[in-house]
Design an enzyme around this catalytic site. Structure first.
Site, short mmCIF file in Angstrom:
data_model
loop_
_atom_site.label_atom_id
_atom_site.label_comp_id
_atom_site.label_asym_id
_atom_site.label_seq_id
_atom_site.Cartn_x
_atom_site.Cartn_y
_atom_site.Cartn_z
N TYR B 104 -0.95 1.23 6.43
CA TYR B 104 -2.16 1.90 6.91
C TYR B 104 -1.79 3.00 7.89
CZ TYR B 104 -5.23 -1.88 5.21
OH TYR B 104 -5.93 -2.77 4.44
N HIS B 158 -10.99 -1.89 1.41
CA HIS B 158 -12.13 -2.33 2.22
C HIS B 158 -13.36 -1.51 1.88
CE1 HIS B 158 -9.78 -4.75 5.17
NE2 HIS B 158 -8.80 -3.91 4.87
#
Lengths: 181, 238
Positions: B104, B158
């Protein structure tokens, strides 16, 4: 057959925050206040990777939403969003909402609905913020009345110079009351 | 005054807040019982977030930089529906994810897989009148985490959606079909009901693949439905 909830994980802050997320109302709005707090875990340690979202009526108790039977009032976003910082702190700029209709012709005390999302929370937790000046309305509020008396104070913000403080304790001593919605 | 009422989801649809296999829940799940909040005006309304939230290329995570990101390009599409099959229209869908190497773009992510200078892993779009949304992105990689011995998160994206009411707010994760890492993942397995768990797994969609360009996955998101009955305020009903 709903889709299940999952945690936002530790990296929610790359995807969810907006620059103007904490500004429910623009700077300079008459009656604007700062609402702030800290999120604590079960050890009383601040939670640095969570986020608060708020939803509320405007100062007249109205929503900009088609399901408000009194008709929508355009222009009030009503929504605030702020990730916690390294010290677990969040804050939004908003106005104190007006009273909102309840059931059976009753009126609800001014309140703000809150979601807390974070790493370690597989589902958001939901709470409500009430205000200390509305003692009489709070005493008559049907939701507050449904909460065990010795825990009601966890739902009432604390007055500060420029607004209010509302800390969230996810677990343990002084655990905030959370709701099933 | 009459208000819509949103049905509760069946038992087992959502994870218990205390889920010992996912260690981070230990100090963060409330131990007191939840108090039932009747659905009143604040709960049946909610933020209606639209076009003002979008920037250029927000729905194409491969075009947010001068160069192309590394990895397998994919199209992710589906519909945002309520439990009655009604499309949720013109509604904000937010996504965030790791890059192809499972990293990330976040200061807290320290695992030694390289960052991709051409990939932020953040997207937003709106559903159309039929509830459809679509993103172009890169298939995220799996990554290790410290939850348990040799723990790996299955590849996932997500998703954050709002529906039309506070009661419908949902954050979830979309997974990819037949991931061998499901069996050891306590977050995926926190969903008690097997059928509900499978609703987080996208479907490979050959028809929507783009020749010599991108594979495709379909992922529908279903929010709580409305009850047929409405909440009636008897004193206003004369």
């Amino acid at each position: 057959m709903s889709t299940p909830s999952q945690t936002v994980g530790p990296y929610l802050s790359i995807g969810l925050p907006w620059d103007d997320g904490p500004e429910v109302v623009p700077e300079g709005t008459p009656g604007a206040i700062v609402l702030r707090g800290v999120i604590y875990d079960g050890n009383g340690v601040p939670v640095p990777d969570a986020m608060v979202e708020t939803w509320q009526a405007d100062a007249d108790g109205r929503f900009d939403h088609p399901d408000d039977p009194r008709g929508r009032v355009a222009g009030f976003r009503g929504f605030g969003r702020c990730p916690t910082d390294e010290q677990g702190r969040w804050s939004i700029r908003t106005v104190v909402p007006g009273a909102v209709p309840g059931t059976g012709g009753r009126t609800q005390a001014p309140h703000i609905d809150v979601s807390v999302l974070g790493r370690g929370l597989l589902h958001r937790v939901v709470t409500r913020i009430y205000f200390p000046e509305h003692a009489e309305a709070n005493a008559a509020d049907e939701v507050l009345a449904s909460v065990p008396e010795d825990r009601r104070d966890t739902l009432v913000a604390v007055r500060e110079a420029d607004g209010y403080r509302f800390d969230v304790r996810l677990q343990g001593d002084g655990e905030t009351v959370f709701f099933e919605v | 005054m009459s208000l819509p009422v949103y049905r509760p989801d069946p038992e087992g649809t959502h994870p218990p807040l205390g889920s010992p296999g996912y260690r981070s829940t230990a100090l963060r799940h409330p131990k007191q019982p939840l108090v039932l909040l009747p659905q009143m005006l604040t709960e049946v309304t909610g933020p209606l977030l639209g076009p003002g939230r979008l920037g250029e290329h927000d729905n194409d995570l491969t075009r947010q930089h001068a160069g192309e990101p590394q990895g397998q390009r994919i199209v992710v599409h589906g519909r945002l529906l309520d439990g009655d099959g009604r499309p949720v229209r013109n509604s904000l869908v937010e996504v965030w994810q790791a890059n192809a190497g499972g990293r990330y773009r976040h200061t807290g992510d320290r695992w030694p897989s390289p960052l991709d200078p051409n990939f932020d892993g953040v997207g937003r779009t709106l559903t159309d009148d039929d509830g459809h949304y679509e993103f172009t992105t890169i298939k995220p990689g799996a990554y290790p985490w410290k939850n348990h011995d040799n723990a790996w998160r299955p590849a996932h994206i997500h998703f954050s959606v709002f529906g039309t009411s506070f009661t419908q707010r949902l954050v979830t994760q979309m997974y990819f079909p037949e991931d061998p890492l499901f069996a050891q993942d306590p977050i995926f397995n926190s969903i008690p009901d097997e059928k509900a768990r499978q609703r987080m797994v996208s479907r490979f969609d050959l028809e929507r693949t783009q020749p010599e360009w991108a594979l495709a996955y379909e992922f529908d998101i279903v929010l709580r439905g409305r009850d047929a009955s409405v909440f009636e305020d008897e004193e206003d009903d004369e």
